[in-house]
Design an enzyme around this catalytic site. Structure first.
Site, PDB file in Angstrom:
ATOM      1  N   VAL A 172     -33.183  49.551 -30.569  1.00  0.00           N
ATOM      2  CA  VAL A 172     -34.236  49.759 -30.682  1.00  0.00           C
ATOM      3  C   VAL A 172     -34.804  47.910 -31.144  1.00  0.00           C
ATOM      4  CG1 VAL A 172     -37.063  49.852 -30.258  1.00  0.00           C
ATOM      5  CG2 VAL A 172     -35.167  51.353 -29.844  1.00  0.00           C
ATOM      6  N   CYS A 173     -35.637  47.420 -30.974  1.00  0.00           N
ATOM      7  CA  CYS A 173     -35.588  46.034 -31.884  1.00  0.00           C
ATOM      8  C   CYS A 173     -36.902  46.744 -32.750  1.00  0.00           C
ATOM      9  CB  CYS A 173     -36.438  44.674 -30.810  1.00  0.00           C
ATOM     10  SG  CYS A 173     -37.010  43.517 -31.651  1.00  0.00           S
ATOM     11  N   VAL A 174     -36.116  46.129 -34.219  1.00  0.00           N
ATOM     12  CA  VAL A 174     -37.109  46.743 -34.965  1.00  0.00           C
ATOM     13  C   VAL A 174     -39.157  45.841 -35.111  1.00  0.00           C
ATOM     14  CG1 VAL A 174     -36.539  44.627 -36.725  1.00  0.00           C
ATOM     15  CG2 VAL A 174     -38.038  47.210 -37.331  1.00  0.00           C
TER      16      VAL A 174
END
Length: 122
Positions: free
Chosen positions: A71-73
């Site tokens: 997941v894109c932080v």
């Protein structure tokens, strides 16, 4: 053929369900694929989602695949989703990243795009 599934649709979108269906089909056929949750797709990683009993829970369906769920932080933090480490770093009192999902940087998406033979965005 390696495939990258880029999930940018919110869990309430039919496209998010189509992404899961394709991932399940690829997994069942032992095809090489990766996923990446970005933009509103990161909402799938929120462990605080409530789903009525008469509906399938999309987050739990992804977890059942037992694959890596990056997941894109930045997108996650901007939408109120964080893990323990980032909660401490940014002085956030709670963490709510669903088990099996992991927060990572966009560099990994760039690597995945470069190495995939096809990219499908949902």
């Amino acid at each position: 053929m390696s495939t990258l599934l880029l999930i940018t649709s919110a869990p309430t979108s039919i496209y998010a369900w189509h992404a899961l269906g394709l991932a399940q089909a690829l997994h069942a056929k032992n095809q090489t694929f990766r996923v990446f949750f970005y933009q509103d797709g990161v909402f799938l990683a929120n462990s605080l989602q409530w789903v009525p009993d008469d509906q399938r829970h999309l987050t739990k369906e992804w977890q059942k695949l037992a694959i890596r769920l990056p997941v894109c932080v930045s997108a996650a933090l901007a939408r109120g989703i964080t893990d323990v480490e980032n909660a401490k770093r940014h002085q956030i009192s709670q963490h709510n990243l669903a088990p099996g999902f992991e927060l990572i940087g966009l560099g990994e998406l760039a690597d995945a795009v470069q190495s995939a033979q096809r990219l499908i965005q949902f």
